[in-house]
Design an enzyme around this catalytic site. Structure first.
Site, PDB file in Angstrom:
ATOM      1  N   ASN A   9      -3.870 -35.944  13.944  1.00 59.59           N
ATOM      2  CA  ASN A   9      -3.240 -35.659  15.234  1.00 59.59           C
ATOM      3  C   ASN A   9      -1.775 -36.090  15.131  1.00 59.59           C
ATOM      4  O   ASN A   9      -1.480 -37.282  15.133  1.00 59.59           O
ATOM      5  CB  ASN A   9      -3.988 -36.451  16.324  1.00 59.59           C
ATOM      6  CG  ASN A   9      -3.323 -36.354  17.680  1.00 59.59           C
ATOM      7  OD1 ASN A   9      -2.407 -35.545  17.885  1.00 59.59           O
ATOM      8  ND2 ASN A   9      -3.769 -37.172  18.613  1.00 59.59           N
ATOM      9  N   TRP A  10      -0.891 -35.109  15.021  1.00 60.32           N
ATOM     10  CA  TRP A  10       0.521 -35.424  14.800  1.00 60.32           C
ATOM     11  C   TRP A  10       1.246 -35.773  16.100  1.00 60.32           C
ATOM     12  O   TRP A  10       2.431 -36.102  16.067  1.00 60.32           O
ATOM     13  CB  TRP A  10       1.216 -34.256  14.078  1.00 60.32           C
ATOM     14  CG  TRP A  10       0.709 -34.035  12.685  1.00 60.32           C
ATOM     15  CD1 TRP A  10      -0.199 -34.806  12.008  1.00 60.32           C
ATOM     16  CD2 TRP A  10       1.066 -32.966  11.782  1.00 60.32           C
ATOM     17  NE1 TRP A  10      -0.425 -34.294  10.751  1.00 60.32           N
ATOM     18  CE2 TRP A  10       0.335 -33.155  10.592  1.00 60.32           C
ATOM     19  CE3 TRP A  10       1.921 -31.858  11.871  1.00 60.32           C
ATOM     20  CZ2 TRP A  10       0.450 -32.294   9.494  1.00 60.32           C
ATOM     21  CZ3 TRP A  10       2.035 -31.007  10.786  1.00 60.32           C
ATOM     22  CH2 TRP A  10       1.309 -31.211   9.612  1.00 60.32           C
ATOM     23  N   LYS A  11       0.557 -35.680  17.223  1.00 58.07           N
ATOM     24  CA  LYS A  11       1.134 -36.057  18.525  1.00 58.07           C
ATOM     25  C   LYS A  11       2.533 -35.439  18.700  1.00 58.07           C
ATOM     26  O   LYS A  11       2.775 -34.347  18.215  1.00 58.07           O
ATOM     27  CB  LYS A  11       1.139 -37.587  18.666  1.00 58.07           C
ATOM     28  CG  LYS A  11      -0.252 -38.182  18.421  1.00 58.07           C
ATOM     29  CD  LYS A  11      -0.382 -39.621  18.841  1.00 58.07           C
ATOM     30  CE  LYS A  11      -1.815 -40.090  18.573  1.00 58.07           C
ATOM     31  NZ  LYS A  11      -2.053 -41.456  19.019  1.00 58.07           N
ATOM     32  N   HIS A  95      -7.730 -35.940  24.917  1.00 61.39           N
ATOM     33  CA  HIS A  95      -7.246 -37.147  24.235  1.00 61.39           C
ATOM     34  C   HIS A  95      -6.883 -38.207  25.281  1.00 61.39           C
ATOM     35  O   HIS A  95      -6.407 -37.868  26.366  1.00 61.39           O
ATOM     36  CB  HIS A  95      -6.030 -36.802  23.373  1.00 61.39           C
ATOM     37  CG  HIS A  95      -5.622 -37.932  22.482  1.00 61.39           C
ATOM     38  ND1 HIS A  95      -4.870 -38.982  22.939  1.00 61.39           N
ATOM     39  CD2 HIS A  95      -5.905 -38.191  21.181  1.00 61.39           C
ATOM     40  CE1 HIS A  95      -4.699 -39.841  21.938  1.00 61.39           C
ATOM     41  NE2 HIS A  95      -5.315 -39.383  20.855  1.00 61.39           N
ATOM     42  N   GLU A  97      -4.483 -40.105  25.613  1.00 62.95           N
ATOM     43  CA  GLU A  97      -3.093 -40.059  26.099  1.00 62.95           C
ATOM     44  C   GLU A  97      -2.937 -39.001  27.183  1.00 62.95           C
ATOM     45  O   GLU A  97      -2.151 -39.162  28.119  1.00 62.95           O
ATOM     46  CB  GLU A  97      -2.138 -39.813  24.908  1.00 62.95           C
ATOM     47  CG  GLU A  97      -2.000 -41.077  24.069  1.00 62.95           C
ATOM     48  CD  GLU A  97      -1.749 -40.845  22.593  1.00 62.95           C
ATOM     49  OE1 GLU A  97      -1.341 -39.736  22.202  1.00 62.95           O
ATOM     50  OE2 GLU A  97      -1.982 -41.794  21.807  1.00 62.95           O
ATOM     51  N   GLU A 167     -12.833 -42.401  20.522  1.00 62.45           N
ATOM     52  CA  GLU A 167     -11.595 -43.133  20.265  1.00 62.45           C
ATOM     53  C   GLU A 167     -11.425 -44.240  21.300  1.00 62.45           C
ATOM     54  O   GLU A 167     -10.942 -43.988  22.413  1.00 62.45           O
ATOM     55  CB  GLU A 167     -10.389 -42.195  20.354  1.00 62.45           C
ATOM     56  CG  GLU A 167     -10.416 -41.063  19.359  1.00 62.45           C
ATOM     57  CD  GLU A 167      -9.014 -40.493  19.133  1.00 62.45           C
ATOM     58  OE1 GLU A 167      -8.541 -40.545  17.999  1.00 62.45           O
ATOM     59  OE2 GLU A 167      -8.400 -40.037  20.110  1.00 62.45           O
ATOM     60  N   GLY A 173      -3.295 -46.535  17.961  1.00 63.85           N
ATOM     61  CA  GLY A 173      -1.901 -46.903  17.714  1.00 63.85           C
ATOM     62  C   GLY A 173      -1.639 -48.398  17.762  1.00 63.85           C
ATOM     63  O   GLY A 173      -0.495 -48.829  17.791  1.00 63.85           O
ATOM     64  N   SER A 213      -6.559 -46.145  14.847  1.00 65.94           N
ATOM     65  CA  SER A 213      -6.052 -46.928  13.711  1.00 65.94           C
ATOM     66  C   SER A 213      -6.856 -46.728  12.425  1.00 65.94           C
ATOM     67  O   SER A 213      -7.070 -47.681  11.671  1.00 65.94           O
ATOM     68  CB  SER A 213      -5.946 -48.409  14.077  1.00 65.94           C
ATOM     69  OG  SER A 213      -5.028 -48.585  15.158  1.00 65.94           O
ATOM     70  N   GLY A 234      -4.186 -40.624  13.825  1.00 66.77           N
ATOM     71  CA  GLY A 234      -2.846 -40.455  14.381  1.00 66.77           C
ATOM     72  C   GLY A 234      -1.799 -40.876  13.372  1.00 66.77           C
ATOM     73  O   GLY A 234      -1.445 -40.129  12.463  1.00 66.77           O
TER      74      GLY A 234
HETATM   75  P1  PGA Z   1      -3.943 -43.729  15.630  1.00 70.59           P
HETATM   76  O1  PGA Z   1      -4.207 -42.548  16.670  1.00 70.59           O
HETATM   77  O2  PGA Z   1      -4.647 -43.359  14.346  1.00 70.59           O
HETATM   78  O3  PGA Z   1      -2.444 -43.793  15.456  1.00 70.59           O
HETATM   79  O4  PGA Z   1      -4.509 -44.974  16.220  1.00 70.59           O
HETATM   80  C1  PGA Z   1      -5.452 -41.932  16.786  1.00 70.59           C
HETATM   81  C2  PGA Z   1      -5.418 -40.864  17.862  1.00 70.59           C
HETATM   82  O5  PGA Z   1      -4.773 -41.087  18.893  1.00 70.59           O
HETATM   83  O6  PGA Z   1      -6.026 -39.790  17.725  1.00 70.59           O
END
Ligand code: PGA
Length: 251
Positions: A9-11, A95, A97, A167, A173, A213, A234
């Site tokens: 997931n490149w956000k 997600h 976020e 998640e 993150g 993470s 991520g």
């Molecule tokens: P992260 O993000 O690996 O940076 O914790 C995971 C995600 O939000 O899908």
């Protein structure tokens, strides 16, 4: 029997040039990888160019969100069929976020999941509890509500186009991964719930990814768990070598 999925997931990172160069760097590092579904999710504006760059490779393309209508006066939205048109096979939905910052609810997640399935995409449906919810012993209740809500009216047949991603919000993150056992416990709970909702064969077949993470040095332990079928990555997906190391966890 469940093919693992490793999705990046490149956000909100990377220009078109940076995204195409990342996929070009990734291709040779994973070209020999068999038995893993590899997915990357760039921003909308880079999708079609990353699709061109990854054509003919074993890397599949996902969007990070979609709308539920096919077309119409919905300024700013992108329909699942347009994602398909841009070269996507997958779309991430719900997600944390999006739930946290953009008002995504289980109802909107459910509408999007149904629309994505209808357009022939595979929906990667995200669920996860916050730290406060975990500390208040509400993890299973929260996950149950999100899974039931997000998958409402989904049939066993259409579940074939669904991947679930667990998640924990406190692990995203933060560098703080759930322990293998903490993750496995929730994954097993989700699989049990899917069995209740749609029957054991569906539960046995559905892929449940862990996210939060995930790094090259913790992926092996997570993937060794009976109910963990892949990872949604991520930060560590933003570099070709670390994402390839995760994709190639088995080797
Ligand atoms: P992260 O993000 O690996 O940076 O914790 C995971 C995600 O939000 O899908």
């Amino acid at each position: 029997m469940r093919t693992p999925v490793i999705a990046g997931n490149w956000k909100l990172f990377k220009t078109i040039a940076e995204a195409t160069s990342l996929v070009n760097d990734l291709k040779p590092l994973v070209s020999g990888t068999a038995g893993v579904e590899i997915v990357v999710a760039p921003v909308f504006t880079a999708l079609s160019r990353v699709a061109e760059a990854s054509a003919g490779s074993n890397i599949r393309l996902a969007a990070q969100d979609c709308f539920w209508e096919e077309e119409g006066a919905f300024t700013g939205e992108v329909a699942p069929k347009l994602l398909k048109d841009a070269g996507c096979s997958h779309v991430i939905i719900g997600h944390s976020e999006r739930r946290q910052y953009f008002g995504e609810t289980d109802e909107s997640v459910n509408k999007k999941v149904k629309a994505a399935i209808g357009a022939g995409l595979t929906a990667i449906v995200c669920v996860g509890e916050t730290l406060a919810e975990r500390e208040a012993d509400k993890t299973f209740a929260v996950i149950e509500t999100q899974v039931r809500g997000g998958l409402a009216d989904i049939t066993a047949e259409s579940l074939k186009q669904v991947v679930i991603a667990y998640e924990p919000v406190w692990a995203i993150g933060t560098g703080k991964t759930a322990s293998d056992a903490q993750a496995q416990e929730v994954h097993a709970f989700i699989r049990c719930l899917v069995a209740k909702l749609l029957g054991q064969p569906s539960a046995d077949a559905v892929r449940i990814l862990y996210g939060g993470s995930v790094k090259p040095d913790n992926v092996k332990g997570l993937m060794a768990q009976a109910d963990i079928d892949g990872a949604l990555v991520g930060g560590a997906s933003l570099k070709a070598d670390s994402f390839a190391a995760i994709v190639n966890y088995a080797g």
